[in-house]
Scaffold this motif. Structure first.
Motif, PDB file in Angstrom:
ATOM      1  N   GLY A   1      35.708  29.408  -2.682  1.00  0.00           N
ATOM      2  CA  GLY A   1      35.055  28.326  -3.396  1.00  0.00           C
ATOM      3  C   GLY A   1      33.644  28.611  -3.849  1.00  0.00           C
ATOM      4  O   GLY A   1      32.997  27.737  -4.437  1.00  0.00           O
TER       5      GLY A   1
ATOM      6  N   SER B   1      25.993  26.451  -7.767  1.00  0.00           N
ATOM      7  CA  SER B   1      25.779  25.272  -6.917  1.00  0.00           C
ATOM      8  C   SER B   1      25.965  23.963  -7.672  1.00  0.00           C
ATOM      9  O   SER B   1      26.367  22.960  -7.091  1.00  0.00           O
ATOM     10  CB  SER B   1      24.377  25.322  -6.311  1.00  0.00           C
ATOM     11  OG  SER B   1      23.388  25.251  -7.321  1.00  0.00           O
TER      12      SER B   1
ATOM     13  N   LEU C   1      29.422  22.248  -7.483  1.00  0.00           N
ATOM     14  CA  LEU C   1      29.930  21.856  -6.173  1.00  0.00           C
ATOM     15  C   LEU C   1      29.453  20.462  -5.787  1.00  0.00           C
ATOM     16  O   LEU C   1      28.357  20.042  -6.163  1.00  0.00           O
ATOM     17  CB  LEU C   1      29.447  22.856  -5.111  1.00  0.00           C
ATOM     18  CG  LEU C   1      29.887  24.311  -5.298  1.00  0.00           C
ATOM     19  CD1 LEU C   1      29.102  25.227  -4.367  1.00  0.00           C
ATOM     20  CD2 LEU C   1      31.381  24.453  -5.054  1.00  0.00           C
TER      21      LEU C   1
ATOM     22  N   ARG D   1      30.394  19.917  -0.158  1.00  0.00           N
ATOM     23  CA  ARG D   1      30.913  21.288  -0.190  1.00  0.00           C
ATOM     24  C   ARG D   1      29.777  22.306  -0.290  1.00  0.00           C
ATOM     25  O   ARG D   1      29.824  23.369   0.341  1.00  0.00           O
ATOM     26  CB  ARG D   1      31.885  21.466  -1.365  1.00  0.00           C
ATOM     27  CG  ARG D   1      32.476  22.863  -1.465  1.00  0.00           C
ATOM     28  CD  ARG D   1      33.201  23.246  -0.203  1.00  0.00           C
ATOM     29  NE  ARG D   1      33.640  24.635  -0.217  1.00  0.00           N
ATOM     30  CZ  ARG D   1      33.558  25.460   0.824  1.00  0.00           C
ATOM     31  NH1 ARG D   1      33.057  25.038   1.974  1.00  0.00           N
ATOM     32  NH2 ARG D   1      33.989  26.702   0.723  1.00  0.00           N
ATOM     33  N   ARG D   2      28.753  21.973  -1.064  1.00  0.00           N
ATOM     34  CA  ARG D   2      27.613  22.869  -1.207  1.00  0.00           C
ATOM     35  C   ARG D   2      26.908  23.075   0.136  1.00  0.00           C
ATOM     36  O   ARG D   2      26.536  24.190   0.495  1.00  0.00           O
ATOM     37  CB  ARG D   2      26.650  22.277  -2.238  1.00  0.00           C
ATOM     38  CG  ARG D   2      25.517  23.191  -2.626  1.00  0.00           C
ATOM     39  CD  ARG D   2      24.857  22.675  -3.892  1.00  0.00           C
ATOM     40  NE  ARG D   2      24.330  21.329  -3.752  1.00  0.00           N
ATOM     41  CZ  ARG D   2      24.507  20.349  -4.626  1.00  0.00           C
ATOM     42  NH1 ARG D   2      25.236  20.548  -5.717  1.00  0.00           N
ATOM     43  NH2 ARG D   2      23.971  19.158  -4.445  1.00  0.00           N
TER      44      ARG D   2
END
Length: 233
Positions: A53, A57, A60, A64-65
């Motif tokens: 993934g 940045s 995302l 998730r980041r």
């Protein structure tokens, strides 16, 4: 939306054509913000398979980041962050401030890299660094994508902390970038101690315009991003 994962293509090319062994991916965040520092991350990843993934940045979710940054901190070979403060941005201009932050990041690495992959088309580092610029490198290059995530998560955290005493500005959500909440707070309360005072947003705030600092941009060819974004009340 599906996207192509980043690869080591540029790193392999640099190794083959220049003999570089240690290659750092470099990306910045905060260039277009009205408040806070500009932050640069330099990440060395080698040629290992990246975490699932990994990408720019901005593509995302916050969750998730944040998860990916935690994984990257132990996955990368090494990384370092550099910052240039809002005062330094006002004093020397964005191009010079970006270079200052990038040099701080690169010099923070345990070993000096042989080459640098810089996101974008402009080389704001220059000599003595061996630089390869890559447009959308944060999507296509593993090391730059890793730097993108690490820089974004760190700066967002910094801005949230700066915003604790300035809750009306919404720094925890907008990270110092323009937003309706941010604009409304500026109009009513004026700049915080963390705002960039040489930027064009103050031109639209007559009651605070006297706080604006003289423009001292080091490179007039670089767009004044804040002014381009507009401030339409």
């Amino acid at each position: 939306m599906p996207y192509e994962p980043p690869t080591h293509t540029v790193e392999r090319s640099l190794r083959a054509t220049t003999g570089a062994k240690i290659i750092a991916g470099v990306d910045e965040v905060g260039r277009g913000a009205w408040a806070g520092p500009v932050t640069v991350c330099a990440a060395v990843t080698g040629l290992r398979r990246p975490p699932a993934g990994l990408t720019d940045s901005k593509l995302l979710t916050v969750k998730r980041r944040t998860e990916l940054a935690e994984e990257l901190r132990t996955w990368v070979t090494s990384y370092a962050l550099g910052h240039a403060s809002h005062e330094e941005i006002d004093g020397m201009g964005m191009t010079a401030a970006l270079r200052l932050a990038a040099v701080r990041a690169l010099e923070g690495l345990p070993v000096r890299p042989d080459a640098v992959i810089l996101d974008g088309k402009h080389d704001y580092l220059g000599t003595p660094w061996r630089v390869r610029t890559v447009i959308k490198g944060d999507q296509s290059c593993v090391a730059v994508a890793a730097a993108s995530v690490l820089a974004k998560v760190q700066r967002d955290k910094m801005m949230a902390e700066l915003g604790i005493d300035h809750a009306d500005f919404g720094f925890a959500d907008n990270a110092g970038y323009p937003s309706p909440v941010h604009k409304a707070a500026l109009q009513e309360l004026g700049p915080t101690p963390y705002h960039r005072l040489s930027w064009a947003y103050l031109d639209a705030l007559p009651q605070w315009r006297h706080l604006k600092k003289a423009r001292t941009w080091a490179d007039a060819s670089v767009p004044e991003v804040a002014g381009q974004l507009g401030f339409d009340f």
